[in-house]
Design a protein around this motif. Structure first.
Motif, short mmCIF file in Angstrom:
data_model
loop_
_atom_site.label_atom_id
_atom_site.label_comp_id
_atom_site.label_asym_id
_atom_site.label_seq_id
_atom_site.Cartn_x
_atom_site.Cartn_y
_atom_site.Cartn_z
N PHE A 69 0.84 -1.20 0.00
CA PHE A 69 0.00 0.00 0.00
C PHE A 69 0.87 1.25 0.00
O PHE A 69 1.84 1.34 0.74
CB PHE A 69 -0.92 0.01 1.24
CG PHE A 69 -1.62 1.32 1.43
CD1 PHE A 69 -2.73 1.65 0.68
CD2 PHE A 69 -1.15 2.24 2.36
CE1 PHE A 69 -3.36 2.86 0.84
CE2 PHE A 69 -1.78 3.45 2.54
CZ PHE A 69 -2.89 3.77 1.78
N ARG A 70 0.52 2.21 -0.81
CA ARG A 70 1.22 3.50 -0.84
C ARG A 70 0.28 4.65 -0.52
O ARG A 70 0.59 5.49 0.29
CB ARG A 70 1.86 3.75 -2.20
CG ARG A 70 2.94 2.78 -2.56
CD ARG A 70 4.21 3.11 -1.79
NE ARG A 70 5.31 2.30 -2.28
CZ ARG A 70 5.93 1.40 -1.56
NH1 ARG A 70 5.57 1.18 -0.33
NH2 ARG A 70 6.91 0.71 -2.06
N TYR A 84 -1.92 8.47 2.95
CA TYR A 84 -0.58 8.05 2.52
C TYR A 84 0.05 7.19 3.60
O TYR A 84 -0.07 7.49 4.79
CB TYR A 84 0.31 9.27 2.27
CG TYR A 84 -0.25 10.17 1.21
CD1 TYR A 84 0.00 9.94 -0.14
CD2 TYR A 84 -1.07 11.24 1.55
CE1 TYR A 84 -0.54 10.76 -1.11
CE2 TYR A 84 -1.62 12.06 0.59
CZ TYR A 84 -1.35 11.81 -0.74
OH TYR A 84 -1.90 12.61 -1.72
N ALA A 85 0.75 6.15 3.19
CA ALA A 85 1.51 5.32 4.13
C ALA A 85 2.62 6.17 4.73
O ALA A 85 3.27 6.95 4.04
CB ALA A 85 2.10 4.12 3.41
N ALA A 86 2.81 6.03 6.03
CA ALA A 86 3.89 6.72 6.75
C ALA A 86 4.68 5.66 7.51
O ALA A 86 4.63 5.59 8.73
CB ALA A 86 3.32 7.79 7.67
N VAL A 91 0.10 6.44 9.45
CA VAL A 91 -0.58 6.83 8.22
C VAL A 91 -0.89 8.32 8.29
O VAL A 91 -1.12 8.87 9.37
CB VAL A 91 -1.86 5.97 8.01
CG1 VAL A 91 -2.87 6.21 9.10
CG2 VAL A 91 -2.46 6.18 6.66
N LEU A 92 -0.86 8.97 7.14
CA LEU A 92 -1.15 10.40 7.03
C LEU A 92 -2.41 10.57 6.21
O LEU A 92 -2.51 10.03 5.11
CB LEU A 92 0.03 11.11 6.35
CG LEU A 92 -0.18 12.57 5.96
CD1 LEU A 92 -0.33 13.45 7.19
CD2 LEU A 92 0.98 13.06 5.10
N THR A 93 -3.38 11.32 6.73
CA THR A 93 -4.61 11.61 6.01
C THR A 93 -4.71 13.11 5.81
O THR A 93 -4.57 13.88 6.76
CB THR A 93 -5.84 11.09 6.76
OG1 THR A 93 -5.75 9.65 6.82
CG2 THR A 93 -7.13 11.46 6.07
N LEU A 94 -4.96 13.52 4.56
CA LEU A 94 -5.08 14.93 4.21
C LEU A 94 -6.48 15.22 3.69
O LEU A 94 -7.03 14.43 2.92
CB LEU A 94 -4.05 15.30 3.14
CG LEU A 94 -2.59 15.03 3.46
CD1 LEU A 94 -1.71 15.39 2.29
CD2 LEU A 94 -2.18 15.77 4.71
N LEU A 95 -7.04 16.33 4.12
CA LEU A 95 -8.33 16.80 3.64
C LEU A 95 -8.10 18.05 2.81
O LEU A 95 -7.39 18.96 3.24
CB LEU A 95 -9.25 17.14 4.82
CG LEU A 95 -9.41 16.05 5.89
CD1 LEU A 95 -10.26 16.57 7.03
CD2 LEU A 95 -9.99 14.79 5.29
N ALA A 96 -8.66 18.09 1.61
CA ALA A 96 -8.42 19.22 0.72
C ALA A 96 -9.70 19.61 0.01
O ALA A 96 -10.58 18.78 -0.22
CB ALA A 96 -7.35 18.86 -0.30
N SER A 112 5.70 14.22 3.16
CA SER A 112 5.37 14.30 4.59
C SER A 112 5.17 12.93 5.20
O SER A 112 5.54 12.69 6.35
CB SER A 112 4.11 15.15 4.80
OG SER A 112 4.42 16.50 4.59
N GLY A 113 4.60 12.01 4.44
CA GLY A 113 4.45 10.64 4.93
C GLY A 113 5.80 10.02 5.25
O GLY A 113 5.97 9.35 6.28
N ALA A 114 6.78 10.27 4.40
CA ALA A 114 8.13 9.74 4.64
C ALA A 114 8.76 10.40 5.88
O ALA A 114 9.40 9.72 6.69
CB ALA A 114 9.01 9.96 3.42
N ARG A 115 8.56 11.71 6.04
CA ARG A 115 9.10 12.39 7.22
C ARG A 115 8.45 11.88 8.50
O ARG A 115 9.12 11.66 9.50
CB ARG A 115 8.89 13.89 7.09
CG ARG A 115 9.83 14.55 6.13
CD ARG A 115 9.71 16.07 6.21
NE ARG A 115 10.21 16.66 5.00
CZ ARG A 115 9.46 17.15 4.02
NH1 ARG A 115 8.14 17.13 4.13
NH2 ARG A 115 10.00 17.66 2.94
N ILE A 116 7.14 11.71 8.46
CA ILE A 116 6.43 11.20 9.63
C ILE A 116 6.87 9.78 9.95
O ILE A 116 7.04 9.42 11.12
CB ILE A 116 4.90 11.31 9.42
CG1 ILE A 116 4.49 12.79 9.43
CG2 ILE A 116 4.14 10.53 10.49
CD1 ILE A 116 3.08 13.06 8.99
#
Length: 173
Positions: A69-70, A84-86, A91-96, A112-116
């Motif tokens: 999963f990516r 996004y997988a972190a 996991v990172l969830t963004l609302l836009a 940001s997912g990679a940083r987290i």
């Protein structure tokens, strides 16, 4: 500094980099909130729904043989929800909003997912969370031991088989 503070700083920086970003949430794969910047949204509920969607996304990628999963993108009439997988445990969830540049959303969300993932691995350490029993992606392992059994939490793959008997032709209908 605690991991929550570092992750919240990353979420705030993310908001400044993406126009039309209305909220962000970092959670464990079990649905526990690490940090959030989601006004007008209940973060615990969003984290729980993210964990549920993540479980389905993992099963979909497994069933379709598309690797690990990516990311997951959902588009509604009022905008986007991107997950996004972190790493293996977050996991990172963004609302836009609906006017967001989706390419920019993906670019910044992946970064940001990679940083987290790095922040969580540094503070918490690997090997925790619901999907911790999943094998690491191949690019993270130099030599992976052969998998002998299906990891817990994954679905078996069903292989269609031919029937053992041939149906009789129907006559006189």
């Amino acid at each position: 500094m605690a991991v929550e503070t570092d992750v919240l700083d990353e979420l705030r920086r993310l908001r400044t980099r993406i126009p039309w970003l209305t909220g962000s949430l970092a959670a464990t794969v079990d649905g526990l909130v690490l940090a959030h910047d989601v006004p007008d949204t209940e973060p615990e509920g969003l984290a729980a729904l993210t964990a549920a969607a993540l479980g389905v996304a993992h099963r979909m990628t497994d069933a379709a043989a598309r690797g690990d999963f990516r990311e997951l993108l959902v588009r509604g009439s009022g905008g986007y929800v991107a997950t996004y997988a972190a790493g293996a445990t977050a996991v990172l969830t963004l609302l836009a909003g609906d006017r967001v540049n989706v390419g920019r959303l993906h670019l910044e969300g992946r970064r940001s997912g990679a940083r987290i993932a790095d922040l969580v691995a540094t503070h918490v350490g690997p090997g925790t969370g619901r999907h911790a029993d999943r094998p690491e992606p191949a690019e993270h392992l130099a030599t992976a031991p052969p998998a002998t059994a299906r990891p817990i939490g994954t679905l078996p793959v069903r292989t269609p088989q031919r029937p053992t008997h041939q149906p009789r032709p129907q006559t006189g209908i």
